[in-house]
Design a protein around this motif. Structure first.
Motif, PDB file in Angstrom:
ATOM      1  N   ARG A  83       0.826  -1.206   0.000  1.00 13.67           N
ATOM      2  CA  ARG A  83       0.000   0.000   0.000  1.00 13.67           C
ATOM      3  C   ARG A  83       0.865   1.264   0.000  1.00 13.67           C
ATOM      4  NH1 ARG A  83      -3.175   3.148   2.714  1.00 13.67           N
ATOM      5  NH2 ARG A  83      -5.327   3.292   2.020  1.00 13.67           N
ATOM      6  N   ARG A  84       1.901   1.294   0.853  1.00 11.91           N
ATOM      7  CA  ARG A  84       2.807   2.458   0.904  1.00 11.91           C
ATOM      8  C   ARG A  84       3.488   2.684  -0.443  1.00 11.91           C
ATOM      9  NH1 ARG A  84       4.087   0.456   5.985  1.00 11.91           N
ATOM     10  NH2 ARG A  84       5.893  -0.614   5.166  1.00 11.91           N
ATOM     11  N   ARG A  85       3.944   1.596  -1.046  1.00 10.63           N
ATOM     12  CA  ARG A  85       4.605   1.699  -2.350  1.00 10.63           C
ATOM     13  C   ARG A  85       3.644   2.277  -3.393  1.00 10.63           C
ATOM     14  NH1 ARG A  85       9.467   1.481  -5.368  1.00 10.63           N
ATOM     15  NH2 ARG A  85       8.895   0.790  -7.445  1.00 10.63           N
ATOM     16  N   LEU A  86       2.409   1.808  -3.398  1.00 11.78           N
ATOM     17  CA  LEU A  86       1.429   2.309  -4.360  1.00 11.78           C
ATOM     18  C   LEU A  86       1.108   3.786  -4.111  1.00 11.78           C
ATOM     19  CD1 LEU A  86      -0.976  -0.759  -4.543  1.00 11.78           C
ATOM     20  CD2 LEU A  86       0.611   0.014  -6.321  1.00 11.78           C
TER      21      LEU A  86
ATOM     22  N   ASP B 137      -6.635   0.633  -2.225  1.00 10.56           N
ATOM     23  CA  ASP B 137      -6.950  -0.660  -1.609  1.00 10.56           C
ATOM     24  C   ASP B 137      -7.322  -1.705  -2.662  1.00 10.56           C
ATOM     25  OD1 ASP B 137      -6.430   0.258   0.959  1.00 10.56           O
ATOM     26  OD2 ASP B 137      -8.496   0.890   1.296  1.00 10.56           O
ATOM     27  N   VAL B 138      -8.011  -1.277  -3.712  1.00 11.38           N
ATOM     28  CA  VAL B 138      -8.368  -2.198  -4.791  1.00 11.38           C
ATOM     29  C   VAL B 138      -7.108  -2.641  -5.532  1.00 11.38           C
ATOM     30  CG1 VAL B 138      -9.614  -2.425  -6.975  1.00 11.38           C
ATOM     31  CG2 VAL B 138     -10.695  -1.265  -5.039  1.00 11.38           C
ATOM     32  N   LEU B 139      -6.204  -1.705  -5.809  1.00  9.85           N
ATOM     33  CA  LEU B 139      -4.949  -2.060  -6.485  1.00  9.85           C
ATOM     34  C   LEU B 139      -4.110  -2.998  -5.618  1.00  9.85           C
ATOM     35  CD1 LEU B 139      -3.935   1.385  -8.045  1.00  9.85           C
ATOM     36  CD2 LEU B 139      -4.783  -0.640  -9.254  1.00  9.85           C
TER      37      LEU B 139
ATOM     38  N   LYS C 279       3.124   8.139 -11.170  1.00 11.53           N
ATOM     39  CA  LYS C 279       3.411   6.935 -11.954  1.00 11.53           C
ATOM     40  C   LYS C 279       2.304   5.887 -11.888  1.00 11.53           C
ATOM     41  CE  LYS C 279       8.375   7.441 -11.230  1.00 11.53           C
ATOM     42  NZ  LYS C 279       9.556   6.837 -10.633  1.00 11.53           N
ATOM     43  N   LEU C 280       1.303   6.130 -11.041  1.00 11.19           N
ATOM     44  CA  LEU C 280       0.261   5.127 -10.812  1.00 11.19           C
ATOM     45  C   LEU C 280      -1.075   5.681 -11.282  1.00 11.19           C
ATOM     46  CD1 LEU C 280      -0.073   2.341  -9.249  1.00 11.19           C
ATOM     47  CD2 LEU C 280      -0.963   3.740  -7.391  1.00 11.19           C
TER      48      LEU C 280
END
Length: 198
Positions: free
Chosen positions: A131-134, A150-152, A142-143
């Motif tokens: 989660r932190r990385r996302l 949470d879905v990702l 970049k995302l």
């Protein structure tokens, strides 16, 4: 009697975990008898269980160690890198033992409610790291922004579980690098115009 240094105790604990990882990967939880654990670690049962209360505690410590190592990879490179590392596994390498441990964790999660409850606490570290990385990737632009974090996170964790199952069944892994490219691409933000090119 001379006092044993903390460095010595830490090294002994690491020796036990490394040997146990190979033993559980090779024989599964039930097949990793005390005798086999002694052979794999090169230590007596007294030495092993001086550091770990019982086989269950040893396995949980090993699983926790693996989750922590995965979380470190996720923090630096993302969860897809953990999956790429699985694909690069060769028999006899440490990562092959890691896969075996991960498979045994998955099996015990399905069949052992007590283990599932104890493991839930330990698995939070990996979810939190993902989660932190996302979040960091989104803040860096970049995302993709149209799907909740949470879905990702759940999406990537499900892909990891699917990959572990695929490898466990011995199915071909020839095109899985391209599949992981697709997974990675599906969570990235695309500049306008690139999407239309297919």
């Amino acid at each position: 009697m001379p006092r044993v240094s903390q460095d010595h105790l830490d090294a002994r604990r690491r020796q036990i975990l490394d040997g146990a990882r190979a033993c559980f990967a090779r024989h599964g939880y039930e097949g990793a008898t005390v005798r086999r654990l002694e052979e794999a670690t090169g230590l007596s049962r007294g030495a092993i269980f001086h550091h770990f209360r019982d086989k269950e505690s040893l396995f949980l410590a090993l699983a926790e160690d693996e989750a922590h190592r995965m979380a470190e990879v996720v923090a630096r490179h993302g969860l897809v890198q953990v999956m790429r590392d699985l694909l690069s596994t060769k028999d006899g390498e440490e990562s092959a033992d890691w896969l075996g441990t991960r498979l045994e964790v998955s099996r015990r999660l399905r069949t052992d409610p007590e283990f599932r409850a104890r493991w839930a606490e330990r698995s939070r570290e990996l979810t939190a790291a993902t989660r932190r990385r996302l979040i960091n990737q989104r803040e860096a632009g970049k995302l993709r922004a149209d799907v909740d974090i949470d879905v990702l996170t759940s999406f990537l964790e499900l892909v990891l579980e699917g990959l572990v199952s695929h490898l466990a069944m011995g199915l071909p892994a020839d095109d899985l690098e391209q599949v992981l490219d697709l997974v990675e691409d599906s969570v990235r933000r695309h500049r306008r115009g690139i999407d239309a090119q297919g």
